[in-house]
Design a protein around this motif. Sequence first.
Motif, PDB file in Angstrom:
ATOM      1  N   GLU A 135       0.830  -1.216   0.000  1.00  0.00           N
ATOM      2  CA  GLU A 135       0.000   0.000   0.000  1.00  0.00           C
ATOM      3  C   GLU A 135       0.862   1.264   0.000  1.00  0.00           C
ATOM      4  O   GLU A 135       0.635   2.191  -0.770  1.00  0.00           O
ATOM      5  CB  GLU A 135      -0.924  -0.014   1.213  1.00  0.00           C
ATOM      6  CG  GLU A 135      -1.930   1.115   1.218  1.00  0.00           C
ATOM      7  CD  GLU A 135      -2.901   0.983   2.387  1.00  0.00           C
ATOM      8  OE1 GLU A 135      -3.057   1.993   3.095  1.00  0.00           O
ATOM      9  OE2 GLU A 135      -3.483  -0.094   2.563  1.00  0.00           O
ATOM     10  N   GLU A 136       1.861   1.277   0.861  1.00  0.00           N
ATOM     11  CA  GLU A 136       2.740   2.447   0.939  1.00  0.00           C
ATOM     12  C   GLU A 136       3.576   2.593  -0.328  1.00  0.00           C
ATOM     13  O   GLU A 136       3.785   3.695  -0.828  1.00  0.00           O
ATOM     14  CB  GLU A 136       3.650   2.348   2.159  1.00  0.00           C
ATOM     15  CG  GLU A 136       4.472   3.593   2.380  1.00  0.00           C
ATOM     16  CD  GLU A 136       5.264   3.546   3.672  1.00  0.00           C
ATOM     17  OE1 GLU A 136       5.975   4.515   3.919  1.00  0.00           O
ATOM     18  OE2 GLU A 136       5.169   2.558   4.418  1.00  0.00           O
ATOM     19  N   LEU A 137       4.045   1.476  -0.869  1.00  0.00           N
ATOM     20  CA  LEU A 137       4.857   1.515  -2.083  1.00  0.00           C
ATOM     21  C   LEU A 137       4.066   2.060  -3.268  1.00  0.00           C
ATOM     22  O   LEU A 137       4.555   2.920  -4.001  1.00  0.00           O
ATOM     23  CB  LEU A 137       5.383   0.113  -2.401  1.00  0.00           C
ATOM     24  CG  LEU A 137       6.320  -0.003  -3.591  1.00  0.00           C
ATOM     25  CD1 LEU A 137       7.585   0.814  -3.374  1.00  0.00           C
ATOM     26  CD2 LEU A 137       6.655  -1.461  -3.848  1.00  0.00           C
ATOM     27  N   THR A 138       2.831   1.587  -3.442  1.00  0.00           N
ATOM     28  CA  THR A 138       2.017   2.075  -4.559  1.00  0.00           C
ATOM     29  C   THR A 138       1.703   3.555  -4.402  1.00  0.00           C
ATOM     30  O   THR A 138       1.672   4.288  -5.387  1.00  0.00           O
ATOM     31  CB  THR A 138       0.708   1.280  -4.692  1.00  0.00           C
ATOM     32  OG1 THR A 138      -0.024   1.354  -3.474  1.00  0.00           O
ATOM     33  CG2 THR A 138       0.979  -0.166  -5.052  1.00  0.00           C
ATOM     34  N   LYS A 139       1.499   3.984  -3.174  1.00  0.00           N
ATOM     35  CA  LYS A 139       1.220   5.404  -2.922  1.00  0.00           C
ATOM     36  C   LYS A 139       2.437   6.268  -3.258  1.00  0.00           C
ATOM     37  O   LYS A 139       2.318   7.296  -3.919  1.00  0.00           O
ATOM     38  CB  LYS A 139       0.825   5.595  -1.462  1.00  0.00           C
ATOM     39  CG  LYS A 139       0.435   7.004  -1.111  1.00  0.00           C
ATOM     40  CD  LYS A 139       0.022   7.097   0.345  1.00  0.00           C
ATOM     41  CE  LYS A 139      -0.266   8.536   0.724  1.00  0.00           C
ATOM     42  NZ  LYS A 139      -0.589   8.660   2.142  1.00  0.00           N
ATOM     43  N   GLU A 140       3.614   5.824  -2.825  1.00  0.00           N
ATOM     44  CA  GLU A 140       4.833   6.597  -3.062  1.00  0.00           C
ATOM     45  C   GLU A 140       5.231   6.611  -4.533  1.00  0.00           C
ATOM     46  O   GLU A 140       5.732   7.612  -5.032  1.00  0.00           O
ATOM     47  CB  GLU A 140       5.986   6.053  -2.213  1.00  0.00           C
ATOM     48  CG  GLU A 140       5.812   6.284  -0.735  1.00  0.00           C
ATOM     49  CD  GLU A 140       5.761   7.750  -0.346  1.00  0.00           C
ATOM     50  OE1 GLU A 140       6.520   8.552  -0.919  1.00  0.00           O
ATOM     51  OE2 GLU A 140       4.947   8.092   0.530  1.00  0.00           O
TER      52      GLU A 140
ATOM     53  N   ASN B 291       3.089   6.132  -6.996  1.00  0.00           N
ATOM     54  CA  ASN B 291       1.926   6.608  -7.751  1.00  0.00           C
ATOM     55  C   ASN B 291       1.575   5.657  -8.900  1.00  0.00           C
ATOM     56  O   ASN B 291       1.318   6.087 -10.024  1.00  0.00           O
ATOM     57  CB  ASN B 291       2.142   8.033  -8.256  1.00  0.00           C
ATOM     58  CG  ASN B 291       0.835   8.683  -8.647  1.00  0.00           C
ATOM     59  OD1 ASN B 291      -0.220   8.373  -8.109  1.00  0.00           O
ATOM     60  ND2 ASN B 291       0.891   9.583  -9.612  1.00  0.00           N
ATOM     61  N   ILE B 292       1.618   4.354  -8.609  1.00  0.00           N
ATOM     62  CA  ILE B 292       1.185   3.337  -9.567  1.00  0.00           C
ATOM     63  C   ILE B 292       0.285   2.354  -8.825  1.00  0.00           C
ATOM     64  O   ILE B 292       0.309   2.283  -7.605  1.00  0.00           O
ATOM     65  CB  ILE B 292       2.368   2.588 -10.217  1.00  0.00           C
ATOM     66  CG1 ILE B 292       3.229   1.893  -9.160  1.00  0.00           C
ATOM     67  CG2 ILE B 292       3.212   3.513 -11.072  1.00  0.00           C
ATOM     68  CD1 ILE B 292       4.333   1.027  -9.741  1.00  0.00           C
ATOM     69  N   SER B 293      -0.496   1.607  -9.580  1.00  0.00           N
ATOM     70  CA  SER B 293      -1.420   0.666  -8.948  1.00  0.00           C
ATOM     71  C   SER B 293      -0.695  -0.620  -8.551  1.00  0.00           C
ATOM     72  O   SER B 293       0.358  -0.961  -9.101  1.00  0.00           O
ATOM     73  CB  SER B 293      -2.569   0.327  -9.892  1.00  0.00           C
ATOM     74  OG  SER B 293      -2.130  -0.523 -10.920  1.00  0.00           O
ATOM     75  N   LYS B 294      -1.297  -1.343  -7.628  1.00  0.00           N
ATOM     76  CA  LYS B 294      -0.711  -2.626  -7.220  1.00  0.00           C
ATOM     77  C   LYS B 294      -0.768  -3.621  -8.369  1.00  0.00           C
ATOM     78  O   LYS B 294       0.063  -4.516  -8.465  1.00  0.00           O
ATOM     79  CB  LYS B 294      -1.397  -3.170  -5.977  1.00  0.00           C
ATOM     80  CG  LYS B 294      -2.828  -3.568  -6.139  1.00  0.00           C
ATOM     81  CD  LYS B 294      -3.395  -4.087  -4.834  1.00  0.00           C
ATOM     82  CE  LYS B 294      -4.852  -4.470  -4.981  1.00  0.00           C
ATOM     83  NZ  LYS B 294      -5.407  -4.951  -3.722  1.00  0.00           N
ATOM     84  N   PHE B 295      -1.716  -3.448  -9.283  1.00  0.00           N
ATOM     85  CA  PHE B 295      -1.818  -4.334 -10.432  1.00  0.00           C
ATOM     86  C   PHE B 295      -0.634  -4.150 -11.373  1.00  0.00           C
ATOM     87  O   PHE B 295      -0.181  -5.107 -11.987  1.00  0.00           O
ATOM     88  CB  PHE B 295      -3.154  -4.117 -11.147  1.00  0.00           C
ATOM     89  CG  PHE B 295      -4.323  -4.345 -10.234  1.00  0.00           C
ATOM     90  CD1 PHE B 295      -4.650  -5.618  -9.794  1.00  0.00           C
ATOM     91  CD2 PHE B 295      -5.066  -3.272  -9.770  1.00  0.00           C
ATOM     92  CE1 PHE B 295      -5.716  -5.830  -8.931  1.00  0.00           C
ATOM     93  CE2 PHE B 295      -6.132  -3.478  -8.905  1.00  0.00           C
ATOM     94  CZ  PHE B 295      -6.454  -4.751  -8.486  1.00  0.00           C
TER      95      PHE B 295
ATOM     96  N   LEU C 139       4.492  -6.402 -13.302  1.00  0.00           N
ATOM     97  CA  LEU C 139       5.956  -6.354 -13.393  1.00  0.00           C
ATOM     98  C   LEU C 139       6.576  -7.569 -12.714  1.00  0.00           C
ATOM     99  O   LEU C 139       7.555  -8.138 -13.214  1.00  0.00           O
ATOM    100  CB  LEU C 139       6.485  -5.064 -12.757  1.00  0.00           C
ATOM    101  CG  LEU C 139       6.203  -3.773 -13.513  1.00  0.00           C
ATOM    102  CD1 LEU C 139       6.534  -2.559 -12.655  1.00  0.00           C
ATOM    103  CD2 LEU C 139       6.980  -3.739 -14.820  1.00  0.00           C
ATOM    104  N   ARG C 140       6.023  -7.977 -11.586  1.00  0.00           N
ATOM    105  CA  ARG C 140       6.529  -9.153 -10.872  1.00  0.00           C
ATOM    106  C   ARG C 140       6.350 -10.409 -11.711  1.00  0.00           C
ATOM    107  O   ARG C 140       7.233 -11.260 -11.774  1.00  0.00           O
ATOM    108  CB  ARG C 140       5.796  -9.337  -9.535  1.00  0.00           C
ATOM    109  CG  ARG C 140       6.219  -8.361  -8.470  1.00  0.00           C
ATOM    110  CD  ARG C 140       5.475  -8.570  -7.160  1.00  0.00           C
ATOM    111  NE  ARG C 140       5.570  -9.940  -6.709  1.00  0.00           N
ATOM    112  CZ  ARG C 140       4.529 -10.711  -6.409  1.00  0.00           C
ATOM    113  NH1 ARG C 140       3.305 -10.240  -6.502  1.00  0.00           N
ATOM    114  NH2 ARG C 140       4.696 -11.942  -5.996  1.00  0.00           N
ATOM    115  N   ARG C 141       5.186 -10.524 -12.351  1.00  0.00           N
ATOM    116  CA  ARG C 141       4.902 -11.693 -13.185  1.00  0.00           C
ATOM    117  C   ARG C 141       5.918 -11.817 -14.321  1.00  0.00           C
ATOM    118  O   ARG C 141       6.310 -12.912 -14.712  1.00  0.00           O
ATOM    119  CB  ARG C 141       3.491 -11.578 -13.769  1.00  0.00           C
ATOM    120  CG  ARG C 141       2.630 -12.752 -13.515  1.00  0.00           C
ATOM    121  CD  ARG C 141       1.271 -12.710 -14.169  1.00  0.00           C
ATOM    122  NE  ARG C 141       0.786 -11.452 -14.696  1.00  0.00           N
ATOM    123  CZ  ARG C 141       0.038 -10.575 -14.019  1.00  0.00           C
ATOM    124  NH1 ARG C 141      -0.295 -10.815 -12.774  1.00  0.00           N
ATOM    125  NH2 ARG C 141      -0.376  -9.472 -14.584  1.00  0.00           N
TER     126      ARG C 141
END
Length: 66
Positions: A11-16, A18-22, A27-29
Motif C-alpha cells: 500500500e505504501e509503495l504504490t502510494k509513493e 503513484n502506480i497501482s498494485k496491479f 511487473l513481478r509476473r
Amino acid sequence: MITFEKLIGMEELTKELNISKFTIYSLRRNQKFPIGVKLNGKRFFKVTELEDYFKSLNIKVIIEKW
C-alpha cells in the motif's frame, strides 16, 4: 544474533510510486520487479531489493523512513 530487514508494504509503495498494485503484480509476473515477501497475507518488499532494482534502472532512490 537476529537481524531484521527493513520492509515496505504494498500500500505504501504504490502510494509513493503513484502506480497501482496491479502494475506491480504485472511487473513481478514478468520478472521485472522484486518479488517481495508475504507476511500475514500482506505483501512487503525488502528495502534493499527495491534500492537495487531502481539502481539497475539508473534511478537514484533514497528510502528514508527507516
